[in-house]
Design a protein around this motif. Structure first.
Motif, PDB file in Angstrom:
ATOM      1  N   ILE A 157     -59.356  16.349  80.405  1.00  0.00           N
ATOM      2  CA  ILE A 157     -60.131  15.117  80.614  1.00  0.00           C
ATOM      3  C   ILE A 157     -59.342  14.107  81.434  1.00  0.00           C
ATOM      4  O   ILE A 157     -59.915  13.352  82.217  1.00  0.00           O
ATOM      5  CB  ILE A 157     -60.547  14.515  79.256  1.00  0.00           C
ATOM      6  CG1 ILE A 157     -61.491  15.492  78.520  1.00  0.00           C
ATOM      7  CG2 ILE A 157     -61.227  13.160  79.431  1.00  0.00           C
ATOM      8  CD1 ILE A 157     -61.897  15.025  77.127  1.00  0.00           C
ATOM      9  N   ALA A 158     -58.021  14.101  81.255  1.00  0.00           N
ATOM     10  CA  ALA A 158     -57.116  13.221  82.009  1.00  0.00           C
ATOM     11  C   ALA A 158     -57.487  11.744  81.875  1.00  0.00           C
ATOM     12  O   ALA A 158     -57.694  11.051  82.876  1.00  0.00           O
ATOM     13  CB  ALA A 158     -57.084  13.638  83.482  1.00  0.00           C
ATOM     14  N   PRO A 159     -57.550  11.233  80.641  1.00  0.00           N
ATOM     15  CA  PRO A 159     -57.836   9.804  80.463  1.00  0.00           C
ATOM     16  C   PRO A 159     -56.620   8.956  80.800  1.00  0.00           C
ATOM     17  O   PRO A 159     -55.494   9.461  80.890  1.00  0.00           O
ATOM     18  CB  PRO A 159     -58.154   9.708  78.973  1.00  0.00           C
ATOM     19  CG  PRO A 159     -57.284  10.764  78.365  1.00  0.00           C
ATOM     20  CD  PRO A 159     -57.291  11.907  79.365  1.00  0.00           C
ATOM     21  N   LYS A 160     -56.838   7.670  80.963  1.00  0.00           N
ATOM     22  CA  LYS A 160     -55.720   6.753  81.192  1.00  0.00           C
ATOM     23  C   LYS A 160     -55.016   6.383  79.886  1.00  0.00           C
ATOM     24  O   LYS A 160     -53.818   6.150  79.862  1.00  0.00           O
ATOM     25  CB  LYS A 160     -56.221   5.498  81.902  1.00  0.00           C
ATOM     26  CG  LYS A 160     -56.764   5.764  83.301  1.00  0.00           C
ATOM     27  CD  LYS A 160     -57.309   4.505  83.942  1.00  0.00           C
ATOM     28  CE  LYS A 160     -57.856   4.804  85.343  1.00  0.00           C
ATOM     29  NZ  LYS A 160     -58.449   3.598  85.974  1.00  0.00           N
ATOM     30  N   VAL A 161     -55.802   6.343  78.796  1.00  0.00           N
ATOM     31  CA  VAL A 161     -55.273   5.975  77.482  1.00  0.00           C
ATOM     32  C   VAL A 161     -55.833   6.935  76.440  1.00  0.00           C
ATOM     33  O   VAL A 161     -57.002   7.309  76.501  1.00  0.00           O
ATOM     34  CB  VAL A 161     -55.668   4.529  77.103  1.00  0.00           C
ATOM     35  CG1 VAL A 161     -55.199   4.178  75.695  1.00  0.00           C
ATOM     36  CG2 VAL A 161     -55.110   3.525  78.108  1.00  0.00           C
ATOM     37  N   VAL A 162     -54.998   7.335  75.483  1.00  0.00           N
ATOM     38  CA  VAL A 162     -55.428   8.158  74.352  1.00  0.00           C
ATOM     39  C   VAL A 162     -55.172   7.388  73.061  1.00  0.00           C
ATOM     40  O   VAL A 162     -54.083   6.855  72.850  1.00  0.00           O
ATOM     41  CB  VAL A 162     -54.675   9.500  74.302  1.00  0.00           C
ATOM     42  CG1 VAL A 162     -54.915  10.217  72.977  1.00  0.00           C
ATOM     43  CG2 VAL A 162     -55.095  10.385  75.458  1.00  0.00           C
ATOM     44  N   VAL A 163     -56.196   7.333  72.203  1.00  0.00           N
ATOM     45  CA  VAL A 163     -56.072   6.719  70.883  1.00  0.00           C
ATOM     46  C   VAL A 163     -56.343   7.799  69.839  1.00  0.00           C
ATOM     47  O   VAL A 163     -57.483   8.245  69.695  1.00  0.00           O
ATOM     48  CB  VAL A 163     -57.062   5.550  70.699  1.00  0.00           C
ATOM     49  CG1 VAL A 163     -56.906   4.931  69.308  1.00  0.00           C
ATOM     50  CG2 VAL A 163     -56.872   4.492  71.780  1.00  0.00           C
TER      51      VAL A 163
END
Length: 226
Positions: A157-163
């Motif tokens: 997915i390559a998100p900018k932020v992971v929570v």
């Protein structure tokens, strides 16, 4: 500006100028009382009490829209896309289905994976599209994908932020809920030290740039232990 509050388990509240969304409100079986959060929109990944406790959410201005499956939704200028997946197998024959939600709030793209228990197909990844902030469950492979599998999904997915969600703490009933400690996920992500926050705020200008590494943000649950 979108403010993120981690209520506990898989429950998250996103508050922006365009509205408030509560994702996967849980009941007290998980060891948390998340109170009575106010929202205009609730998203439900699947129909189980630790993810579908809509009754606890207080409608904002007497209006509450519930998204409980795949499809396209628009509420108060908040765009939401539900993507069908399964819990543990691609066809959902063993433990039923799950819905991933992508939503656009204050020009930030959020994605909540729900109770995802398997890898994603190319078609599902295309439906998810570009993600700024990704909420990921940390499971042990029974109903929710293992941390090493989730790390692979994050890279796709390559998100900018992971929570990460399902964070381990003294209230969370890890064994009963088929969860792994947060430390396992953190290790898989290659993080040696980290700090936890009570809330996070995201704007397009404060998100990591495309050429920067994915940022991991770990939030303390605000729910009260029961």
């Amino acid at each position: 500006m979108a403010e993120i509050l981690y209520l506990g388990h898989a429950s998250v509240r996103i508050r922006g100028r365009e509205g408030i969304v509560v994702l996967d409100p849980c009941d007290q079986s998980v060891g948390f009382d998340i109170g009575k959060p106010t929202a205009q929109v609730v998203t439900i990944s699947h129909n189980k009490a630790d993810h579908n406790n809509v009754e606890v959410v207080k409608p904002l201005r007497d209006t509450l829209f519930v998204a409980d499956g795949p499809g396209e939704y628009e509420v108060s200028n908040i765009l939401i896309r539900g993507i069908r997946t399964a819990h543990t197998d691609g066809e959902g024959k063993k433990h039923g289905h799950n819905t991933i939600y992508v939503m656009y709030i204050d020009d930030v793209a959020f994605c909540h994976l729900g109770d995802l228990g398997h890898g994603l197909t190319a078609s599902q990844l295309d439906e998810i599209g570009s993600v700024d902030v990704l909420f990921v469950p940390v499971g042990n492979g029974n109903h929710v994908i293992k941390p090493d599998g989730m790390v692979e999904i994050i890279s796709e997915i390559a998100p900018k932020v992971v929570v990460p969600l399902y964070n381990d703490n003294q209230q969370q009933r890890l064994e009963a809920l088929d969860l792994e400690p947060l430390s396992v996920f953190v290790h898989q992500m290659g993080i040696k030290e980290y700090e936890t926050l009570d809330k996070a705020v995201f704007t397009p200008s404060t998100l990591p740039r495309e050429d920067e590494e994915t940022k991991i943000v770990i939030l303390n649950p605000s729910g009260v232990a029961v």
